[in-house]
Design an enzyme around this catalytic site. Sequence first.
Site, mmCIF file in Angstrom:
data_model
loop_
_atom_site.group_PDB
_atom_site.id
_atom_site.type_symbol
_atom_site.label_atom_id
_atom_site.label_comp_id
_atom_site.label_asym_id
_atom_site.label_seq_id
_atom_site.Cartn_x
_atom_site.Cartn_y
_atom_site.Cartn_z
ATOM 1 N N ASP A 185 -7.687 12.306 -5.044
ATOM 2 C CA ASP A 185 -7.680 11.021 -5.741
ATOM 3 C C ASP A 185 -6.239 10.508 -5.831
ATOM 4 O O ASP A 185 -5.310 11.134 -5.310
ATOM 5 C CB ASP A 185 -8.357 11.133 -7.116
ATOM 6 C CG ASP A 185 -7.591 11.972 -8.127
ATOM 7 O OD1 ASP A 185 -6.658 12.696 -7.739
ATOM 8 O OD2 ASP A 185 -7.930 11.910 -9.327
ATOM 9 N N ASP A 240 -3.722 10.107 -8.040
ATOM 10 C CA ASP A 240 -2.594 10.877 -8.584
ATOM 11 C C ASP A 240 -2.680 12.347 -8.205
ATOM 12 O O ASP A 240 -1.878 13.159 -8.674
ATOM 13 C CB ASP A 240 -2.464 10.697 -10.094
ATOM 14 C CG ASP A 240 -3.657 11.228 -10.882
ATOM 15 O OD1 ASP A 240 -4.773 11.303 -10.318
ATOM 16 O OD2 ASP A 240 -3.493 11.554 -12.078
ATOM 17 N N SER A 267 -4.683 7.074 -12.124
ATOM 18 C CA SER A 267 -5.513 8.079 -11.465
ATOM 19 C C SER A 267 -6.250 7.498 -10.255
ATOM 20 O O SER A 267 -5.643 7.107 -9.282
ATOM 21 C CB SER A 267 -6.479 8.689 -12.482
ATOM 22 O OG SER A 267 -7.223 9.719 -11.903
ATOM 23 N N ASP A 298 -4.472 14.935 -8.823
ATOM 24 C CA ASP A 298 -4.749 16.092 -9.680
ATOM 25 C C ASP A 298 -6.174 16.606 -9.466
ATOM 26 O O ASP A 298 -6.592 17.573 -10.088
ATOM 27 C CB ASP A 298 -4.492 15.780 -11.160
ATOM 28 C CG ASP A 298 -5.362 14.664 -11.710
ATOM 29 O OD1 ASP A 298 -6.036 13.966 -10.918
ATOM 30 O OD2 ASP A 298 -5.363 14.462 -12.943
#
Length: 453
Positions: A242, A244, A101, A246
């Site tokens: 961010d 990743d 992440s 999401d």
Amino acid sequence: MGISIDPTVFKAYDIRGVYPQEVHEEAVRAIGRAFVAYLGAKRIAFGRDMRLSSPSLAAAFIDGATLQGADVVDYGMIPTDMLYFAVARDRHDGGVEITASHNPKQYNGIKMVRQEAFPLSGDEGISDIRDAVAADTVPPPPARRGTVTTKNLLDEYVEHVMSFIDPAVIRPFNVVLDAGSGMGGLVAPKLFDRLPCRTTRLCFDIDGRFPNHEANPLIEENRRDIVERVIAEKADIGIAWDGDADRCFFIDGAGEFVPGDFITALLAEAFLLKFPGATIIYDLRASHAVRDVVAHLGGTSLMNRVGHAFFKRRMRETNAIFGGEVTGHYYFRDNFYADNGFIPALLILELMSKKGLSLHALLEPLRRKYFISGEINTKLAGMDLVPAKLTEIAAKYADGRQYELDGISVEFPDWHFNVRPSNTEPLLRLNLEATTPELMARMRDEVVGLIRS
């Protein structure tokens, strides 16, 4: 004998640690087997982010999953929310994204979901997988090894995200975008090439070394580039993702970071304009702006405990159209109840277009009325001190309206707060709001003083 894995990498919602000391190929291969066994999965979706260690960890996970008999559909290097889309749309038994992440480049990890992209969590699934690997109780592999096929979903995913807005109403705003060298650089160009906005694109080269800054826009130094460019370009809005992708984060034209609860309030307005009377879920840390905006527009707002497993379950139970957390996770009924990092960006641009206002102007009535502390973390000497401290806070503010949905929340007519413990360490998190900046500062300092006394 089970494989030796540092148990601290198994978090409340994912697996995460430093590569290769804590998260390594041998561990990930074993987790792949245990994941398939836990779900009884016949076919799973798979994706990974751009970290330098992701390809070898991906190969290890796929090796373990296929050894355990599951067929793997490999969607390649994709954002986490695209993996959720793949699982739900293509009706897989589960799905996995290799990602850490927003963490720095030396980290990596695994996000795991079951059917319909419903998350595994510490309470349901992650601890079972941890224990099965540690005790070597994963059933022996079947005779037939699973297959691996590859699939590209990008164009269909972009169409799905675009379906949340009417592109024809979008005005030619001046927009600064920062993908943080992460997965936003894959999807954002496809979306913004279809909009009339003038865009300045920062860190769109996908690079797991994060050469410009870490892909965590919640940390102020990682926003320096986008804030400077928003001001220099006299932009209407800045949007950052961010690692990743999401989650997305917003900067207004004055270069100010916009808290997630104010974005939740604006997204609630965007949905209630389209779906009058709809139900909106918000997290218990949030500004009363969310509750008040929803009430003003005739919707139903429901306060919820923090965490995506809790949000996704409550949204299903109540048929809520949208849910928002202050950390930048936004959930959508028509996105299989999953969170997404691109739908919010489009909806905010659509709301600005419909109202003919910049983001700064949209926020002005909220900023005039609601004064929030942001999250303030305090580390205690040990986990055993957490319950006593919460009891002490409850006693001190016994004259307020209290509830214990997650930690303790206390409401007074002109201020309110929540103090909740971390899932993984002896940490208390305070979020507080008041009707004036002076009262907010005074009560914030008082509650922090009590926590730290």
